[in-house]
Design a protein around this motif. Structure first.
Motif, PDB file in Angstrom:
ATOM      1  N   GLU A   1      41.937  42.478  39.875  1.00  0.00           N
ATOM      2  CA  GLU A   1      40.665  41.829  40.162  1.00  0.00           C
ATOM      3  C   GLU A   1      39.851  42.614  41.188  1.00  0.00           C
ATOM      4  O   GLU A   1      38.643  42.815  41.013  1.00  0.00           O
ATOM      5  CB  GLU A   1      40.904  40.402  40.666  1.00  0.00           C
ATOM      6  CG  GLU A   1      41.291  39.427  39.583  1.00  0.00           C
ATOM      7  CD  GLU A   1      41.221  37.987  40.035  1.00  0.00           C
ATOM      8  OE1 GLU A   1      41.381  37.092  39.187  1.00  0.00           O
ATOM      9  OE2 GLU A   1      41.004  37.753  41.242  1.00  0.00           O
ATOM     10  N   ASN A   2      40.500  43.080  42.247  1.00  0.00           N
ATOM     11  CA  ASN A   2      39.775  43.802  43.288  1.00  0.00           C
ATOM     12  C   ASN A   2      39.276  45.166  42.803  1.00  0.00           C
ATOM     13  O   ASN A   2      38.102  45.503  42.962  1.00  0.00           O
ATOM     14  CB  ASN A   2      40.664  43.990  44.524  1.00  0.00           C
ATOM     15  CG  ASN A   2      40.840  42.713  45.310  1.00  0.00           C
ATOM     16  OD1 ASN A   2      39.939  41.895  45.379  1.00  0.00           O
ATOM     17  ND2 ASN A   2      42.000  42.533  45.908  1.00  0.00           N
TER      18      ASN A   2
ATOM     19  N   GLY B   1      37.821  33.925  41.799  1.00  0.00           N
ATOM     20  CA  GLY B   1      38.964  34.814  41.610  1.00  0.00           C
ATOM     21  C   GLY B   1      40.256  34.079  41.345  1.00  0.00           C
ATOM     22  O   GLY B   1      41.188  34.627  40.740  1.00  0.00           O
TER      23      GLY B   1
ATOM     24  N   LEU C   1      32.567  38.678  39.071  1.00  0.00           N
ATOM     25  CA  LEU C   1      33.169  38.839  40.398  1.00  0.00           C
ATOM     26  C   LEU C   1      32.525  40.007  41.150  1.00  0.00           C
ATOM     27  O   LEU C   1      32.213  39.894  42.343  1.00  0.00           O
ATOM     28  CB  LEU C   1      34.678  39.073  40.277  1.00  0.00           C
ATOM     29  CG  LEU C   1      35.542  37.914  39.766  1.00  0.00           C
ATOM     30  CD1 LEU C   1      37.017  38.318  39.803  1.00  0.00           C
ATOM     31  CD2 LEU C   1      35.330  36.662  40.595  1.00  0.00           C
TER      32      LEU C   1
ATOM     33  N   TYR D   1      33.110  34.029  45.499  1.00  0.00           N
ATOM     34  CA  TYR D   1      33.871  35.105  44.846  1.00  0.00           C
ATOM     35  C   TYR D   1      35.372  34.814  44.887  1.00  0.00           C
ATOM     36  O   TYR D   1      36.074  34.963  43.877  1.00  0.00           O
ATOM     37  CB  TYR D   1      33.550  36.425  45.549  1.00  0.00           C
ATOM     38  CG  TYR D   1      34.562  37.528  45.344  1.00  0.00           C
ATOM     39  CD1 TYR D   1      34.641  38.230  44.150  1.00  0.00           C
ATOM     40  CD2 TYR D   1      35.450  37.883  46.363  1.00  0.00           C
ATOM     41  CE1 TYR D   1      35.561  39.252  43.964  1.00  0.00           C
ATOM     42  CE2 TYR D   1      36.370  38.896  46.193  1.00  0.00           C
ATOM     43  CZ  TYR D   1      36.426  39.579  44.994  1.00  0.00           C
ATOM     44  OH  TYR D   1      37.343  40.577  44.812  1.00  0.00           O
TER      45      TYR D   1
ATOM     46  N   ILE E   1      43.611  34.835  38.655  1.00  0.00           N
ATOM     47  CA  ILE E   1      44.453  35.699  39.483  1.00  0.00           C
ATOM     48  C   ILE E   1      45.906  35.656  39.036  1.00  0.00           C
ATOM     49  O   ILE E   1      46.645  36.635  39.174  1.00  0.00           O
ATOM     50  CB  ILE E   1      44.331  35.307  40.973  1.00  0.00           C
ATOM     51  CG1 ILE E   1      44.861  36.457  41.846  1.00  0.00           C
ATOM     52  CG2 ILE E   1      45.065  33.990  41.266  1.00  0.00           C
ATOM     53  CD1 ILE E   1      44.523  36.311  43.304  1.00  0.00           C
TER      54      ILE E   1
ATOM     55  N   SER F   1      36.601  44.799  39.881  1.00  0.00           N
ATOM     56  CA  SER F   1      35.369  44.146  40.336  1.00  0.00           C
ATOM     57  C   SER F   1      34.628  45.025  41.338  1.00  0.00           C
ATOM     58  O   SER F   1      33.391  45.044  41.356  1.00  0.00           O
ATOM     59  CB  SER F   1      35.676  42.773  40.949  1.00  0.00           C
ATOM     60  OG  SER F   1      36.415  42.885  42.147  1.00  0.00           O
TER      61      SER F   1
END
Length: 540
Positions: A182-183, A170, A74, A166, A174, A186
């Motif tokens: 994740e944010n 995701g 990601l 992306y 998620i 990544s």
């Protein structure tokens, strides 16, 4: 208080993201694309990390090797490809137009979702694709690109496509990891990749930062990448993904207006028309489909060739009867009578209770989301957009998915009667499922509601209309098909014509008859051959 704070977070998110292209263009004059992307996502990732750690602890998530590899992919796609391309595109092109082009990424998420996570490609999505692509062509103006040789908008389009990849990837985890995890991870992993690239090429990392350039850098890093994402995550927490998505909807509009004010970029007719078509395609495809096409059945959505009526009951798939009903039609009492006469379990509110027990987090979030909605129109219009733009599902979608899991578990190798919960759609691929819809005359239903709820006729009528409206909207939202449409059911009855007891008897008779019917008995081709002779045709 939470509603006002949530609305404030939506506004702040829209302002932060809406000024992204402008600040990137200003900062891009002092820093290289790789350097600026590295610095702003390093700050953004560090700001989001406390939220990510909180979520890991709260949900007892332990990242294994595959999770780290997944987050690395990601980060590589988003930071090293999409955001670098986006920065280059903004540097080369009109900032407002670049914002519009990048806002089209949901249509590419739709395409990637079809191939990667096998989401169905429906007529509604086809409308979204067509309108948005027309809008993109109008905004980009290929003839102008050919004449000028400026490929900045094409680079921005490549950034939108890679960001869509992306976002689609995701979605795969998620539900397990959550958006904050994740944010944050990544972002930082992507920055590690960028750091190696910067060191390998000998590019500056912090060089170029002085009293003049530090302010656009701080704005890009702290306000846009850090504060913007924090506000967005808080808006989701307070108002739900559907309402938070309003920030994504107005972001390109803010960018177009502010780029004209701050950067003196012209607002062209092409930009306005193209943006309108992109947003129209991403948000209003459902209503447009309803205007253009006839009602469709659940079987038509799935493209199913065989019908459960042609499959005999067996030990692996015993008969399940689902009952959908108008409010006040007596569907619940009818379902209980059918279950009692067959000697099989009856499920209605029990499904909701089981969902609450097996998926407590989803249930709690769904209950809160129902109270926090800014309005039904906002929810319907923007849910699809946020689903594609950020990968988040609405709480209504999550709840429906978990209810479906409960229903499929209850009917695995067992007979039962299920009232409501869109069970006819959830079990659409299950053999030996007999689907019933029960309606009634309004006055008959109102009398029943008056007796049960102890209200007058006007109040009972309002209750009936409201509940039926909610059921119709819920069915369309979750199944993309029409509640009460005859082709979605094996039997439709008006309980006011027969009464509760007789309606239950008719359902039993019809269900038992279908178990003995063969495919040849109701094969349209056989019927056609039977009347192919003149004599037979005359008799018909």
């Amino acid at each position: 208080m939470s509603s006002k704070l949530g609305t404030l977070c939506i506004v702040l998110t829209a302002i932060a993201f809406g000024t992204m292209e402008i600040s990137l263009k200003i900062a891009g004059t002092a820093f290289t694309p790789f350097q600026l992307t590295f610095l702003r996502f390093l700050v953004g990732g560090l700001l989001l990390m406390p939220l990510a750690i909180r979520d890991l602890k709260k949900r007892s998530i332990h990242l294994d090797r595959s999770d780290w590899g997944y987050l690395a992919v990601l980060g590589l796609i988003n930071i090293c490809f999409s955001m670098i391309l986006f920065q280059i595109g903004v540097n080369m092109a009109n900032a407002g137009l670049a914002a519009i082009v990048f806002s089209s990424n949901p249509i590419f998420v739709m395409i990637f979702s079809y191939f990667i996570i096998h989401e169905a490609f429906t007529r509604k999505k086809a409308i979204t694709l067509v309108l948005s692509l027309i809008g993109l062509v109008i905004v980009a103006n290929p003839m102008a690109i050919i004449r000028s040789g400026n490929i900045g908008l094409l680079v921005s389009l490549a950034a939108a496509v890679s960001f869509a990849l992306y976002t689609t990837l995701g979605k795969l985890r998620i539900e397990k990891l959550g958006g904050n995890v994740e944010n944050a991870f990544s972002f930082l992993i992507g920055c590690v990749f960028l750091l190696f690239i910067l060191l390998f090429h000998g590019d500056p990392i912090v060089a170029g930062i002085d009293s003049h350039t530090v302010w656009p850098l701080i704005y890009c890093s702290l306000v846009v990448t850090g504060f913007g994402y924090l506000c967005f995550m808080k808006a989701i927490e307070l108002t739900g993904p559907s309402n938070a998505s309003f920030a994504f909807f107005i972001k390109p509009i803010i960018a177009l207006i502010l780029s004209a004010i701050i950067l003196s970029e012209p607002i062209t007719v092409n930009a306005v028309v193209g943006l309108a078509l992109i947003l129209l395609g991403c948000t209003m495809a459902g209503p447009i489909e309803h205007l253009l096409f006839r009602h469709h059945a659940i079987g038509e959505i799935e493209g199913r060739e065989n019908h459960p009526a042609w499959i005999k009951e067996d030990t692996e798939s015993p008969l399940v009867i689902t009952i959908s009903r108008e409010y006040g039609s007596g569907g619940r009492n009818i379902g209980k009578l059918v279950a009692r006469q067959l000697g099989i379990p009856y499920y209605d509110t029990e499904i909701l209770n089981l969902t609450r027990k097996e998926h407590p987090q989803t249930f709690a979030a769904w209950c809160k989301d129902r109270k926090r909605l800014l309005g039904p129109l906002l929810t319907k219009v923007y849910d699809d957009y946020i689903h594609y733009a950020s990968g988040y599902e609405s709480k209504q979608q999550e709840m429906f998915r978990d209810e479906a899991e409960v229903i499929q578990g209850l009917t695995a190798g067992k007979s039962c009667v299920i009232v409501g919960r869109l069970a006819n759609y959830i079990l659409r691929k299950r053999p030996n499922t007999f689907n019933v819809f029960i309606s009634s005359d309004p006055d008959w239903a109102i009398q029943r509601i008056m007796l049960r709820e102890h209200v007058d006729a006007d109040k009972a009528r309002k209750i009936r209309n409201h509940v039926n409206h909610e059921r119709r909207d819920h069915c369309m939202y979750c199944t993309d098909s029409y509640w009460g449409y005859g082709a979605n059911y094996d039997l439709s009855l008006k309980s006011s014509d027969y009464g509760v007891v007789k309606t239950a008897d008719l359902i039993l008779q019809a269900a038992q008859h279908r178990l003995t019917i063969s495919k040849e008995d109701i094969n349209p081709a056989a019927d056609h051959n039977a009347i192919s002779t003149p004599a037979a045709a005359a008799e018909s």
